[in-house]
Write an enzyme that holds these catalytic residues in place. Structure first.
Site, short mmCIF file in Angstrom:
data_model
loop_
_atom_site.label_atom_id
_atom_site.label_comp_id
_atom_site.label_asym_id
_atom_site.label_seq_id
_atom_site.Cartn_x
_atom_site.Cartn_y
_atom_site.Cartn_z
N PHE A 1 37.09 36.64 15.45
CA PHE A 1 37.76 38.13 15.32
C PHE A 1 38.06 38.60 13.64
O PHE A 1 38.13 39.40 13.44
CB PHE A 1 39.08 38.09 16.08
CG PHE A 1 38.47 38.68 17.44
CD1 PHE A 1 37.30 38.92 18.03
CD2 PHE A 1 39.78 39.05 18.35
CE1 PHE A 1 37.02 39.56 19.09
CE2 PHE A 1 39.42 39.55 19.57
CZ PHE A 1 38.25 39.74 19.97
N ARG A 2 38.40 37.25 13.07
CA ARG A 2 38.67 37.67 11.59
C ARG A 2 37.71 38.14 11.03
O ARG A 2 37.98 39.16 10.10
CB ARG A 2 39.06 36.24 11.08
CG ARG A 2 40.30 35.47 11.53
CD ARG A 2 40.65 34.44 10.65
NE ARG A 2 42.10 34.25 11.03
CZ ARG A 2 42.87 34.02 10.06
NH1 ARG A 2 42.52 33.75 8.88
NH2 ARG A 2 44.33 33.81 10.35
N GLN B 1 39.96 29.69 24.61
CA GLN B 1 40.32 31.07 24.48
C GLN B 1 38.90 31.68 24.37
O GLN B 1 38.97 33.24 24.14
CB GLN B 1 40.78 31.50 23.18
CG GLN B 1 42.27 30.70 22.95
CD GLN B 1 42.92 30.96 21.73
OE1 GLN B 1 43.40 31.92 21.49
NE2 GLN B 1 42.85 30.05 20.83
N ASP C 1 32.68 32.82 25.99
CA ASP C 1 31.08 32.69 25.78
C ASP C 1 30.54 31.85 26.66
O ASP C 1 29.28 31.92 26.60
CB ASP C 1 30.81 32.49 24.29
CG ASP C 1 31.29 31.46 23.76
OD1 ASP C 1 31.67 30.39 24.44
OD2 ASP C 1 31.83 31.42 22.46
N HIS D 1 40.77 33.06 28.68
CA HIS D 1 40.76 34.46 28.50
C HIS D 1 39.50 35.09 29.21
O HIS D 1 39.01 36.31 29.01
CB HIS D 1 40.55 34.79 26.98
CG HIS D 1 41.77 34.48 26.15
ND1 HIS D 1 41.66 34.54 24.67
CD2 HIS D 1 43.09 34.35 26.55
CE1 HIS D 1 43.10 34.46 24.38
NE2 HIS D 1 44.01 34.26 25.57
N CYS E 1 34.91 44.81 39.98
CA CYS E 1 35.57 46.14 40.07
C CYS E 1 36.86 45.91 40.36
O CYS E 1 37.46 45.50 40.98
CB CYS E 1 34.88 46.73 41.46
SG CYS E 1 35.65 48.12 41.88
N CYS F 1 30.64 50.29 39.70
CA CYS F 1 30.61 49.36 40.96
C CYS F 1 29.69 49.66 41.95
O CYS F 1 29.51 50.96 42.23
CB CYS F 1 32.10 49.22 41.78
SG CYS F 1 32.08 48.37 43.21
N ILE G 1 34.00 22.48 12.10
CA ILE G 1 33.97 21.89 13.21
C ILE G 1 32.62 21.11 13.22
O ILE G 1 33.09 19.77 13.52
CB ILE G 1 34.21 22.87 14.42
CG1 ILE G 1 35.74 23.44 14.37
CG2 ILE G 1 33.92 22.02 15.65
CD1 ILE G 1 35.76 24.46 15.22
P1 NAD Z 1 40.52 33.83 15.41
O1 NAD Z 1 38.92 34.65 15.22
O2 NAD Z 1 41.83 34.40 15.32
O3 NAD Z 1 40.35 32.50 14.51
C1 NAD Z 1 39.33 31.35 14.24
C2 NAD Z 1 39.65 30.39 13.43
O4 NAD Z 1 38.61 29.75 13.21
C3 NAD Z 1 39.81 31.09 12.18
O5 NAD Z 1 41.06 30.75 11.60
C4 NAD Z 1 38.73 30.53 11.20
O6 NAD Z 1 39.25 29.95 9.83
C5 NAD Z 1 38.21 29.12 12.13
N1 NAD Z 1 37.14 28.88 11.95
C6 NAD Z 1 35.67 29.74 11.85
N2 NAD Z 1 34.57 29.13 12.05
C7 NAD Z 1 35.09 27.60 11.86
C8 NAD Z 1 34.32 26.41 11.85
N3 NAD Z 1 32.93 26.51 12.00
N4 NAD Z 1 34.81 25.28 11.66
C9 NAD Z 1 36.18 25.45 11.64
N5 NAD Z 1 37.24 26.47 11.57
C10 NAD Z 1 36.49 27.70 11.70
O7 NAD Z 1 39.97 33.13 16.86
P2 NAD Z 1 40.83 32.79 18.10
O8 NAD Z 1 42.19 32.12 17.67
O9 NAD Z 1 40.13 32.20 19.12
O10 NAD Z 1 41.67 34.23 18.58
C11 NAD Z 1 40.65 35.26 18.72
C12 NAD Z 1 40.56 36.10 20.40
O11 NAD Z 1 39.31 36.54 20.41
C13 NAD Z 1 40.73 34.81 21.32
O12 NAD Z 1 41.57 35.55 22.17
C14 NAD Z 1 39.33 34.84 21.86
O13 NAD Z 1 39.45 35.31 23.41
C15 NAD Z 1 38.50 36.11 21.15
N6 NAD Z 1 37.08 35.97 20.83
C16 NAD Z 1 36.20 34.93 21.36
C17 NAD Z 1 35.03 34.79 20.93
C18 NAD Z 1 34.05 33.74 21.76
O14 NAD Z 1 34.04 33.61 22.94
N7 NAD Z 1 33.25 33.04 21.05
C19 NAD Z 1 34.63 35.34 19.75
C20 NAD Z 1 35.80 36.27 19.13
C21 NAD Z 1 36.83 36.30 19.85
ZN ZN Z 2 34.40 48.94 43.67
#
Ligand code: NAD
Ligand code: ZN
Length: 244
Positions: free
Chosen positions: A38-39, A107, A110, A125, A133, A153, A235
């Protein structure tokens, strides 16, 4: 930045000592699979509304067509089937295969932890892979969602809501997630800015209960001081230096 040799050894030791591991994951877990966090998306696509305004239950109710258009764009719905688990996901699956009791508290919406092979995954999430629906609760597949710009729906015609917990909605699995963290011998947090509530209180409670906590995240979070070990590194590369 990479993990130092000392950090890698400390994390390995924490993992080796734990039978039950709870892993709290965020969007950073999937960036190496090509899904932006999201950042990186926030602010890029709209000047008038924040991401939290758009991915919200209020916006869905007020402007369902605009909601679906934005939602598709933000979560790149068309590409969902193409994404693959990365080395981070695979490491967590390997821990389970090696006999650890691993509970993933994610969270992410995907589905990649399940595809990597972890069996105990709490999608706090929700999931991108289906929609329901809001009126009659009939479930619909992602395939169906992809065939309609504003998916209706099949049964009653109401606009479907993705099975994702939107901003402004309760997190139904939150109590189970807290329990899993509090029952663990180790809480590992990976790829989360820890900005989204109430999920970000999980490490707070675990640390208070005296459970060892470790974090792998590129950037600092405002909860870093809770952790016994903070690794500011990727990671994938960190996990490649560990063994299950
Ligand atoms: P966030 O985007 O707020 O933060 C992600 C963090 O991961 C950042 O601090 C960043 O520095 C770090 N990061 C990114 N890539 C990295 C890597 N390869 N290795 C180490 N660190 C890494 O994410 P959040 O805290 O999950 O909150 C965002 C919300 O958005 C969640 O509620 C989620 O449901 C949703 N979201 C989900 C997805 C998905 O399903 N893949 C994608 C985007 C947002
Ligand atoms: Zn319906």
């Amino acid at each position: 930045m990479s993990a130092t040799e000392q950090q890698r050894q400390d994390l390995q030791q924490l993992i080796d000592d734990a039978g039950r591991i709870a892993v709290l994951t965020g969007a950073g877990m999937s960036t190496e699979s090509g899904i932006p966090d999201f950042r990186s998306v926030d602010g890029l696509w709209s000047r008038d509304l924040s991401l939290a305004d758009v991915v919200s239950i209020d916006y869905f109710r007020r402007a369902p067509a605009a909601f679906w258009q934005a939602f598709r764009e933000i979560f790149r719905i068309k590409l969902v089937g193409d994404y693959q688990p990365n080395d981070g996901h695979r490491f967590l699956a390997a821990l389970e295969q090696a006999g650890k009791e691993v509970t993933i508290l994610t969270q992410n919406i995907d589905g990649l932890h399940g595809r990597a092979g972890n069996r105990r995954v709490l999608e706090m999430h929700g999931t991108l892979l289906s929609a329901s629906c809001p009126d009659c609760e009939t479930p619909h597949t992602l395939d169906y969602v992809q065939q309609h710009e504003v998916p209706p729906c099949r049964r009653c015609g109401a606009v479907l809501k993705p099975d994702v917990v939107l901003y402004g909605e309760a997190v139904p699995l939150i109590d189970v997630a807290f329990q899993a963290a509090l029952n663990a011998d180790l809480l590992l947090v990976m790829g989360s800015s820890l900005e989204v509530s109430p999920v970000n209180l999980i490490p707070l409670e675990a640390a208070r209960a005296g459970i060892p906590c470790a974090l792998i995240n590129y950037t600092p979070t405002r909860f870093d001081s809770l952790f016994d070990l903070c690794i500011q590194a990727g990671i994938g590369e960190t996990c490649r230096g560990l063994h299950a």
